[in-house]
Motif scaffolding. Structure first.
Motif, PDB file in Angstrom:
ATOM      1  N   ILE A  64      -1.076  40.855  87.969  1.00 17.64           N
ATOM      2  CA  ILE A  64      -1.832  41.645  86.983  1.00 17.64           C
ATOM      3  C   ILE A  64      -1.160  41.568  85.617  1.00 17.64           C
ATOM      4  N   ILE A  65       0.150  41.767  85.587  1.00 14.04           N
ATOM      5  CA  ILE A  65       0.883  41.728  84.317  1.00 14.04           C
ATOM      6  C   ILE A  65       0.801  40.340  83.689  1.00 14.04           C
ATOM      7  N   LEU A  66       0.978  39.295  84.485  1.00 16.10           N
ATOM      8  CA  LEU A  66       0.991  37.926  83.977  1.00 16.10           C
ATOM      9  C   LEU A  66      -0.328  37.553  83.313  1.00 16.10           C
ATOM     10  N   PHE A  67      -1.443  37.696  84.034  1.00 15.11           N
ATOM     11  CA  PHE A  67      -2.727  37.238  83.506  1.00 15.11           C
ATOM     12  C   PHE A  67      -3.216  38.085  82.337  1.00 15.11           C
ATOM     13  N   ASN A  68      -2.926  39.375  82.368  1.00 17.92           N
ATOM     14  CA  ASN A  68      -3.368  40.220  81.257  1.00 17.92           C
ATOM     15  C   ASN A  68      -2.500  40.040  80.018  1.00 17.92           C
ATOM     16  N   LEU A  72      -3.547  39.154  76.189  1.00 15.94           N
ATOM     17  CA  LEU A  72      -3.086  39.996  75.085  1.00 15.94           C
ATOM     18  C   LEU A  72      -2.273  39.211  74.061  1.00 15.94           C
ATOM     19  N   VAL A  73      -1.707  38.089  74.455  1.00 15.43           N
ATOM     20  CA  VAL A  73      -0.964  37.239  73.518  1.00 15.43           C
ATOM     21  C   VAL A  73      -1.909  36.258  72.819  1.00 15.43           C
ATOM     22  N   LEU A  74      -2.815  35.643  73.583  1.00 19.47           N
ATOM     23  CA  LEU A  74      -3.686  34.616  73.020  1.00 19.47           C
ATOM     24  C   LEU A  74      -4.656  35.175  71.982  1.00 19.47           C
ATOM     25  N   ILE A  75      -5.277  36.308  72.286  1.00 20.47           N
ATOM     26  CA  ILE A  75      -6.347  36.815  71.422  1.00 20.47           C
ATOM     27  C   ILE A  75      -5.851  37.156  70.016  1.00 20.47           C
ATOM     28  N   PRO A  76      -4.741  37.876  69.835  1.00 20.74           N
ATOM     29  CA  PRO A  76      -4.296  38.147  68.460  1.00 20.74           C
ATOM     30  C   PRO A  76      -3.743  36.918  67.739  1.00 20.74           C
ATOM     31  N   CYS A  77      -3.250  35.927  68.486  1.00 18.69           N
ATOM     32  CA  CYS A  77      -2.572  34.778  67.871  1.00 18.69           C
ATOM     33  C   CYS A  77      -3.529  33.710  67.359  1.00 18.69           C
ATOM     34  N   ALA A  93     -10.226  45.510  77.490  1.00 15.99           N
ATOM     35  CA  ALA A  93     -10.233  45.581  78.952  1.00 15.99           C
ATOM     36  C   ALA A  93      -8.899  45.139  79.541  1.00 15.99           C
ATOM     37  N   ALA A  94      -8.242  44.157  78.894  1.00 12.17           N
ATOM     38  CA  ALA A  94      -6.950  43.678  79.388  1.00 12.17           C
ATOM     39  C   ALA A  94      -5.883  44.770  79.301  1.00 12.17           C
ATOM     40  N   ILE A  95      -5.950  45.609  78.270  1.00 13.42           N
ATOM     41  CA  ILE A  95      -5.003  46.728  78.162  1.00 13.42           C
ATOM     42  C   ILE A  95      -5.181  47.681  79.337  1.00 13.42           C
ATOM     43  N   ALA A  96      -6.453  47.980  79.660  1.00 17.45           N
ATOM     44  CA  ALA A  96      -6.720  48.878  80.787  1.00 17.45           C
ATOM     45  C   ALA A  96      -6.244  48.269  82.100  1.00 17.45           C
ATOM     46  N   ASP A  97      -6.513  46.979  82.298  1.00 13.45           N
ATOM     47  CA  ASP A  97      -6.071  46.320  83.531  1.00 13.45           C
ATOM     48  C   ASP A  97      -4.546  46.254  83.611  1.00 13.45           C
ATOM     49  N   PHE A 307      -7.974  39.120  88.911  1.00 17.76           N
ATOM     50  CA  PHE A 307      -9.012  38.112  89.123  1.00 17.76           C
ATOM     51  C   PHE A 307      -9.911  37.959  87.894  1.00 17.76           C
ATOM     52  N   VAL A 308     -10.233  39.067  87.236  1.00 18.44           N
ATOM     53  CA  VAL A 308     -11.099  38.997  86.059  1.00 18.44           C
ATOM     54  C   VAL A 308     -10.415  38.290  84.889  1.00 18.44           C
ATOM     55  N   PRO A 309      -9.154  38.623  84.529  1.00 19.48           N
ATOM     56  CA  PRO A 309      -8.488  37.823  83.487  1.00 19.48           C
ATOM     57  C   PRO A 309      -8.399  36.338  83.838  1.00 19.48           C
TER      58      PRO A 309
END
Length: 335
Positions: A64-68, A72-77, A93-97, A307-309
């Motif tokens: 969960i931590i890895l995929f989210n 969280l790194v890709l989107i702002p960069c 949604a990734a923050i919530a997951d 699974f969703v990320p």
């Protein structure tokens, strides 16, 4: 009077220990009749530690931590992602997951190691609210808005133009959290039962209010919108080689996959939650079957958070972001 207070405190501790046992049983193979049918069962009795279950929780937490974190790194960069409504909703949604991996899984694993909950009743109720109500509400709202965003991008030129503005993307990304806090948190506060150390809705009206304002309408909305998105793409894919924003019209494969995963992995646990206190078993076979459904539903609830990320990798812009960041990194190394 002091003796009565002591007895009362002992009864409260038994109820709280019983709630901890039920939380633990929702993940492990402990037979339901050990709690529900055994008249000699003591509610403050610890459940045997299940090392396999604890190890699996640790693996779940890491995934969960890895995929989210990747999202969280890709989107702002990458500028294309942070200026997009869709990807800012994915960020939300990734923050919530991520909460499931950083908070929920470790606390449940800690319960398995210590065989009882050591962090207080407030933490236990917060854990229950986060894992079964708040996080599912935020993520289902986000998926619903992502589907609506895709439909509007196909049908509206003006929306396509505005959707590239970072301010609008951030504002919409905050919406799932605002809706969850405004609608559900007051109901959760009213449903707190400190004596039993659990969330308890005292009336049928309160239970129906949670049903109407949480998972069920969002579930229906997701199902309808991803079908509409798919049909709209089939209708307009030949008509629009490029959409109004100048981007190639993409098949909503990632949207359909994420919508299906969200509905299928949340549905068992949410239905059990909404029927809590009303779903009774009349025989040992029914109790065991219901217990295994609870186990499956709980693991699916946790599994959805990675699974969703993972499914979002079908989004071409995420793959493009990875390539761009990799090229930048290798370019800097060359010079």
């Amino acid at each position: 009077m002091r003796f009565l207070k002591i007895l009362r405190q002992m009864e409260i501790e038994k109820e709280q220990a019983y709630a901890s046992v039920l939380m633990y049983m929702a993940l492990g193979p402990t037979r339901t009749k050990q709690v529900y049918q055994d008249e000699n069962y003591q509610r403050n009795e610890a459940v045997d530690k299940d090392n396999t279950m604890i190890a699996l929780l640790v693996v779940w937490s890491i995934l969960i931590i890895l995929f989210n974190v990747i999202l969280l790194v890709l989107i702002p960069c990458y500028w294309k992602l942070r200026a997009s409504v869709k990807h800012m909703l994915m960020f939300s949604a990734a923050i919530a997951d991520l909460v499931m991996g950083l908070v929920v899984c470790p606390l449940i694993a800690d319960l398995g190691v210590n065989r009882k909950f050591l962090h207080g009743c407030s933490t236990q109720m917060s854990l229950q609210a986060l894992s079964t109500i708040i996080v599912p509400s935020v993520t289902t709202w986000a998926v619903l808005l992502i589907n609506i965003n895709y439909i509007l991008r196909i049908t509206s030129y003006y929306y396509c133009d505005l959707s590239q503005k970072i301010g609008m993307a951030i504002s919409i990304a905050v919406t799932p959290w605002v809706l969850t806090v405004v609608i559900l948190v007051p109901q959760l506060v009213a449903g707190v039962d400190e004596r039993k150390c659990t969330l308890y809705f005292p009336s049928e009206t309160a239970r129906k209010a949670v049903i109407v304002t949480s998972f069920v309408p969002q579930c229906i909305g997701i199902f309808i919108t991803f079908l509409v998105a798919f049909v709209m793409y089939l209708i307009r894919r030949d008509e629009l080689v490029l959409d109004a924003a100048g981007e190639r019209l993409q098949a909503p494969s990632d949207i359909c996959l994420v919508s299906f995963l969200t509905l299928s992995m949340y549905l068992p646990k949410e239905l059990l939650l909404l029927n809590q206190g009303f779903t009774q078993c009349t025989s040992e076979v029914e109790c065991d079957a219901l217990h295994w459904i609870r186990i499956l539903g709980t693991w699916e609830l946790l599994g959805k958070s990675f699974f969703v990320p993972l499914a979002w990798t079908f989004c071409h812009q995420l793959r493009e972001a990875v390539r761009s960041l990799w090229e930048q990194a290798t370019w800097n190394q060359k010079f």
